[in-house]
Design an enzyme around this catalytic site. Structure first.
Site, short mmCIF file in Angstrom:
data_model
loop_
_atom_site.label_atom_id
_atom_site.label_comp_id
_atom_site.label_asym_id
_atom_site.label_seq_id
_atom_site.Cartn_x
_atom_site.Cartn_y
_atom_site.Cartn_z
N PHE A 45 8.05 -9.45 4.19
CA PHE A 45 6.98 -10.26 3.62
C PHE A 45 6.50 -9.62 2.31
O PHE A 45 6.80 -8.47 2.03
CB PHE A 45 5.80 -10.37 4.60
CG PHE A 45 6.15 -11.01 5.92
CD1 PHE A 45 7.08 -12.04 6.00
CD2 PHE A 45 5.54 -10.59 7.08
CE1 PHE A 45 7.40 -12.63 7.22
CE2 PHE A 45 5.84 -11.17 8.31
CZ PHE A 45 6.77 -12.18 8.37
N SER A 46 5.71 -10.37 1.55
CA SER A 46 5.20 -9.80 0.31
C SER A 46 4.35 -8.57 0.60
O SER A 46 4.34 -7.62 -0.20
CB SER A 46 4.42 -10.83 -0.50
OG SER A 46 3.37 -11.38 0.26
N GLU A 47 3.62 -8.57 1.73
CA GLU A 47 2.90 -7.37 2.14
C GLU A 47 2.85 -7.26 3.66
O GLU A 47 2.89 -8.26 4.38
CB GLU A 47 1.46 -7.33 1.59
CG GLU A 47 1.33 -6.98 0.14
CD GLU A 47 1.12 -8.20 -0.74
OE1 GLU A 47 1.18 -8.06 -1.97
OE2 GLU A 47 0.93 -9.30 -0.17
N THR A 48 2.72 -6.01 4.12
CA THR A 48 2.47 -5.67 5.52
C THR A 48 1.34 -4.65 5.52
O THR A 48 1.30 -3.78 4.66
CB THR A 48 3.73 -5.06 6.17
OG1 THR A 48 4.77 -6.04 6.19
CG2 THR A 48 3.46 -4.59 7.58
N HIS A 77 -4.50 -11.25 0.01
CA HIS A 77 -4.16 -11.89 1.28
C HIS A 77 -3.98 -10.88 2.43
O HIS A 77 -4.31 -11.20 3.57
CB HIS A 77 -2.94 -12.84 1.11
CG HIS A 77 -1.64 -12.37 1.64
ND1 HIS A 77 -0.78 -11.56 0.91
CD2 HIS A 77 -1.03 -12.60 2.82
CE1 HIS A 77 0.30 -11.33 1.64
NE2 HIS A 77 0.19 -11.94 2.79
#
Length: 306
Positions: A45-48, A77
């Site tokens: 994902f774009s971030e974790t 987000h």
């Protein structure tokens, strides 16, 4: 073997498989930096986010944010989604959580408020950890080449493309039309060249493109490209949206003002997202930016490490 619980939520949406997906590891105690980075790459994902006990017991948690290739100081987000997950759980590290949370992050403290209907968290609102920081202007021709557009597609009358941040840096760029936004595409070679030219401190070059709606400038369409962070395109970027809100508030003629914006992002990649923002200007300085939105749970499970 060690196991670590995770939750996957879609952020800035009320519909599963819309918005921006986020993985939240709700108790990351025992994970090394390298393991966190590898887990973030595995999710893709774009971030974790990885939740740890706070350094200051008066705060809620330390939250670390990883893209597939690096750790970030702050992002929008991931904070909204992490707040939603923790709010739904109701307890963390043996403590009952209220509707006001404080996250410790590399960029500073992130204040969070939760809005509920019954026991369900309907929306999380975060406050950016820093006030508006402006960086250098960037040549419109350079940005146009990076996003496969003509220089005439870029608007510089309100502000030229420039670096702006309320915790994470982006090159904020206004486009002339929704059609130009739709046809924009990242050029990886140009991104790499521009990154070497700008040499942004502590981060890599990424660009946030936006178009105000004709007749309703508080309604904005946007896209964000960060291929050097392993994010070809992001469905919803709260930190960039917050920087944009702060920037546009700073341009208002009044010394004291509030600016409310609604940003639609992710539409062009099939993951529509809605981000709500409020920027407050006092004495000519943008002193506060709030980012808020809904989230929805998609899955939960365990990471198993040998």
């Amino acid at each position: 073997m060690s196991t670590f619980a995770y939750h996957v939520v879609d952020v800035f949406t009320t519909t599963q498989f819309g918005g921006n997906p986020l993985a939240v590891i709700t108790d990351a105690r025992g994970l090394s930096d390298e393991q966190m980075q590898r887990i973030a790459a595995e999710f893709g994902f774009s971030e974790t986010t990885f939740v740890l006990p706070p350094a200051d017991p008066q705060h809620t948690a330390q939250v670390r944010i990883f893209t597939p290739v690096n750790e970030l100081e702050f992002a929008g987000h991931p904070n909204v989604g992490t707040a939603y997950v923790l709010g739904q759980l109701g307890t963390l590290f043996g403590r009952t959580l209220g509707d006001t949370l404080t996250f410790e992050e590399r960029a500073g403290l992130v204040e969070v408020s939760l809005q509920r209907r019954g026991n369900h968290v309907e929306r999380a609102t975060i406050t950016a950890p820093r006030t508006l920081e402006r960086g250098p202007q960037v040549d419109p021709e350079l940005i146009a080449a990076c996003v496969s557009l003509s220089p005439s597609d870029i608007v510089s009358s309100e502000h030229p493309p420039l670096v702006a941040s309320v915790g994470l840096q982006f090159v904020i760029t206004q486009l002339a039309s929704r059609a130009a936004l739709a046809k924009s595409r990242p050029n990886l070679e140009r991104f790499a060249e521009t990154n070497e030219r700008l040499k942004l401190e502590g981060t890599t070059f990424s660009v946030f493109l936006y178009v105000p709606t004709p007749g309703a400038p508080e309604q904005i369409s946007a896209r964000m490209f960060a291929p050097l962070d392993g994010i070809l395109e992001d469905p919803a970027t709260g930190s960039a949206s917050a920087a944009l809100a702060a920037l546009r508030a700073s341009l208002l003629p009044a010394q004291d003002a509030e600016l409310a914006l609604t940003i639609e992002q992710g539409v062009d990649m099939g993951r529509p997202s809605t981000i709500h923002l409020l920027a407050r200007k006092e004495g000519g300085i943008v002193t506060r930016v709030e980012v808020s939105g809904a989230s929805v749970t998609v899955m939960r499970g365990e990471i198993i490490l040998d």
